[in-house]
Design an enzyme around this catalytic site. Structure first.
Site, mmCIF file in Angstrom:
data_model
loop_
_atom_site.group_PDB
_atom_site.id
_atom_site.type_symbol
_atom_site.label_atom_id
_atom_site.label_comp_id
_atom_site.label_asym_id
_atom_site.label_seq_id
_atom_site.Cartn_x
_atom_site.Cartn_y
_atom_site.Cartn_z
ATOM 1 N N GLU A 137 19.981 43.791 -27.907
ATOM 2 C CA GLU A 137 20.083 45.006 -27.116
ATOM 3 C C GLU A 137 21.226 44.710 -26.140
ATOM 4 O OE1 GLU A 137 17.281 47.972 -24.469
ATOM 5 O OE2 GLU A 137 17.157 45.813 -24.084
ATOM 6 N N ASP B 169 15.629 41.654 -25.989
ATOM 7 C CA ASP B 169 15.657 42.619 -24.895
ATOM 8 C C ASP B 169 16.731 42.221 -23.881
ATOM 9 O OD1 ASP B 169 14.387 44.776 -23.204
ATOM 10 O OD2 ASP B 169 13.969 43.050 -21.919
#
Length: 734
Positions: free
Chosen positions: A402, A366
């Site tokens: 990401e 993330d």
């Protein structure tokens, strides 16, 4: 000191707090490994803090409700506080109290009145209960976070538990699926089984639920090769959500990097996670974890003191120059300081634990840009990225970034080092816009279909580095993408202000569900178009769970707080259209597995190969002519044919099935377009494998070279070249 365990017995204080009186033997122990480690004879406790002056180990009853003992760790080595308890064993419940200066303007926020979680704890028990005592400062004080709160937080805190790491893996073997063959299925551990009729109620929403044989059979029969689970690390339900009767569903609010979320355990045993992995591996399915190492649940200077802040705030977090405030590149209040050696060690130790002890096959990071950000900015050769790349264990698992955050220079798609794959939002937005009918999208569509070589074709990276997706947990489902013009996040309690506004969606005449057969027909066809585009593109496809049967979140494109029917998959609610779409999706996945040219290991270039007398990819107009610059520059062009010539495989890497030649036709016009089928050397006709206007197409009907195929508006075709039948050596012309 000598690293061997010292046999001298030290004594804990006789009385340390009301009701906490018992004495215990404690030895010096070792500074490594960090955390609580059972060695068969006792437990070694070790915790890093560079700025603490004293650390107490607090022991609790088995339920974590009553503190029964407080023991000062007797030794300090290389900024690690440590001690060994020969009387402790697996099941011991504990936490820490850490002493030191409370000087927020100097970056220090020590407060021994606050019970703290061990950053290396392998299991947590109990829930966090929001109370003012959780905060190191006095809420409401005119001095704000500069004040000091003396209330004890222990009864409101979860507790850590010592675990037995041993687990019998049996004949388990990692699937080790190559990147070229990988198809990722993103899902939520809890939401996937909360309404599954075959899973016993007591197991729904847990690791045990996901390992149920009917659940695994469904995933396996779908044809995907890996499940990517939203965060399963221990996390916190934000107080502003619990105040509204909601809770954090997605889990991007970590408070422990080793322990699984307690509510996901159906049993008291943390090895339930390993058992789930074992069952999925047995079915040939890899497990990828979505991990959050960029921030923690402690928030900014007004957040609670739960772990890292009270252990060593100045080391664990990136602080502003004045030291009181936090750098907030994450948008969540704080940023983990991976420039600090011990914090970098914490994250890499966590990754190795999950990769080696739990046998996880990969990680999706993330806000991964933060992990590569040094004080001078993002650096693709930053400390964390270099550490992972050279680590013998971590370099063998799948690493997915990401590649963006909200900090300065946060958008870094294509900038990660070789060995990394990246979520490609450029693919998502282009495919959505093209099928919606936006003008001028053909040139970029062509690039996205071929693994975004403009972004990833450098430094020896391969097409698989582009993780292609049209939908993900964050945003509309595929069904909602073709059913809503606008987001409908009212259930989140934020007056529909949260979530993305630019969804590139279209409702085709009615906002939300409808019984109009014409609208339903075009919506389903558009879903099929985007699924087919995803699975027929070069790169690594990622499918959002439920899209294969048109799951809806009723227009909510930010369901982070919806641990309920909005987010849970409604297995019983799958209708006939959903079942038809499910079968169609299985067909698409089977074709991707069967046709290696759809998942080439090298980028397509469109360059003429003189030796083979062929191009690997040729772009054609509906009339069958090769695209010219004028065609590419026409903003109204919305139909294109893509000829993938199987003869163009480089010498030495040919494999069975690689010589298949395919024709992919995409028509985003509203109306039928007659597309001329090209004449290809070595073939005799075209066989239609997929027509999204005919989802139940059977027997691969054949069409001659030069035929004009009427491609329905908003539809996609995949045709395969039927090769010429070689003449027998004895045949003679007459």
């Amino acid at each position: 000191m000598n690293d061997k365990i010292d046999t001298r017995e030290l004594r804990a204080e006789e009385v340390v707090a009301p009701g906490v009186r018992r004495q215990s033997r404690v030895r010096e122990g070792r500074p490594y490994p960090l955390g609580a480690t059972w060695d068969g004879l006792g437990v070694n406790f070790a915790i890093f803090s560079a700025n603490a002056t004293r650390v107490e180990l607090c022991l609790f009853d088995p339920d974590g409700e009553r503190e029964i003992e407080r023991i000062e760790l007797p030794e300090y080595t290389d900024e690690v506080w440590h001690g060994y308890l020969p009387d402790a064993r697996p099941g011991t419940t504990y936490g820490y109290r850490v002493y030191g200066p409370y000087e927020p303007t100097a970056g220090h926020r020590f407060n021994p009145n606050k019970l703290l979680l061990d950053p290396y704890a392998k299991q947590l028990i109990g829930d966090l209960v929001w109370d003012p005592a959780l905060f190191g400062y006095t809420i409401g004080s005119p001095e704000a976070d500069l004040s000091f709160d003396k209330r004890d937080s222990a009864r409101f805190m979860p507790k850590c538990r010592v675990v037995e790491a041993a687990f019998t893996w049996g004949h388990e073997r990692r699937p080790r699926t190559s990147w070229e063959r990988t198809i990722i299925y993103e899902t939520h551990l809890r939401g996937f089984t909360m309404k599954h009729p075959a899973v016993p109620k007591e197991l729904r929403g847990t690791f045990s639920g996901l390992m149920h044989h009917e659940v695994i059979n469904y995933i396996k029969n779908l044809g995907v090769t890996a499940v990517e689970l939203l965060p399963i690390h221990a996390y916190v339900d934000d107080s502003y959500l619990t105040d509204k009767g909601l809770r954090n569903y997605w889990g991007y609010n970590s408070i422990g990097f080793f322990a699984p979320q307690p509510r996901y355990l159906a049993t008291p045993f943390v090895n339930e996670v390993k058992e789930m992995v074992n069952h999925l591996h047995e079915a040939g399915i890899e497990v990828i974890l979505d991990v959050v190492y960029n921030h923690t649940a402690e928030g900014n200077e007004l957040g609670p003191t739960l772990s890292f802040r009270g252990i060593d705030n100045a080391s664990y977090y990136r602080l502003a120059p004045d030291q009181r405030y936090y750098i907030n590149d994450t948008g969540t209040g704080n940023t983990v300081n991976l420039s600090h050696t011990r914090v970098l060690q914490l994250v890499t130790d966590s990754l190795r634990y999950w990769a080696q002890e739990v046998r996880i096959d990969g990680f999706r990071f993330d806000l991964a840009t933060i992990l590569g950000r040094e004080p001078h900015g993002f650096d693709e050769d930053g400390r964390f990225l270099d550490t992972v790349r050279q680590d013998p264990a971590l370099s063998e698992v799948k690493l997915i970034a990401e590649p963006w955050d909200c900090g300065p220079g946060g958008y870094q798609v294509g900038r990660f080092a070789p060995g990394w794959a990246e979520w490609n939002d450029r693919y998502r937005d282009t495919v959505r816009a093209y099928w919606k009918g936006d003008e001028g999208k053909l040139p970029e569509l062509a690039t996205r279909l071929t693994a975004s070589s403009d972004i990833f074709n450098k430094r020896g990276r391969k097409p698989w580095a582009s993780v292609n997706f049209v939908t993900a947990h964050d945003g509309f489902t595929l069904n909602d993408l073709v059913s809503y013009n606008d987001k409908h996040n009212e259930a989140n309690g934020e007056d529909n202000r949260d979530g993305h506004d630019n969804n590139l969606s279209f409702n085709y005449g009615v906002e939300g569900p409808t019984d109009d057969p014409a609208i339903r027909s075009v919506r389903l066809r558009q879903i099929r178009n985007m699924l087919a585009t995803l699975l027929f593109s070069q790169g690594t496809p990622m499918l959002l769970a439920g899209d294969e049967f048109a799951r809806s979140q009723h227009g909510n494109n930010n369901a982070y707080a919806q641990d309920n029917d909005i987010s849970w998959i409604d297995w019983a609610g799958i209708d006939e259209d959903g079942l038809e779409l499910l079968n169609f999706t299985r067909k698409l996945i089977n074709l991707r597995h069967a046709l290696p040219i759809l998942r080439r290991g090298r980028f397509l270039t469109g360059v003429y190969n003189e030796e083979l007398d062929v191009k690997d990819v040729t772009w054609l107009t509906p009339t069958g002519d090769e695209m010219t610059p004028e065609h590419w520059q026409n903003p109204n062009a919305r139909c294109i044919s893509v000829l993938l010539d199987g003869r163009a495989q480089p010498t030495g890497i040919r494999r069975r099935g690689t010589d298949m030649t395919l024709l992919l036709i995409l028509n985003a016009y509203d109306d039928v377009v007659k597309c001329k089928l090209p004449d290809v050397t070595g073939g005799q006709s075209w066989m239609c494998l997929v027509d999204t206007n005919q989802p139940d197409l059977q027997d691969a009907p054949e069409f001659a070279f030069g035929d004009e195929y009427p491609v329905t508006g908003h539809s996609l075709l995949l045709l395969q070249l039927k090769p010429e039948v070689p003449k027998k050596s004895g045949d003679r012309k007459t």
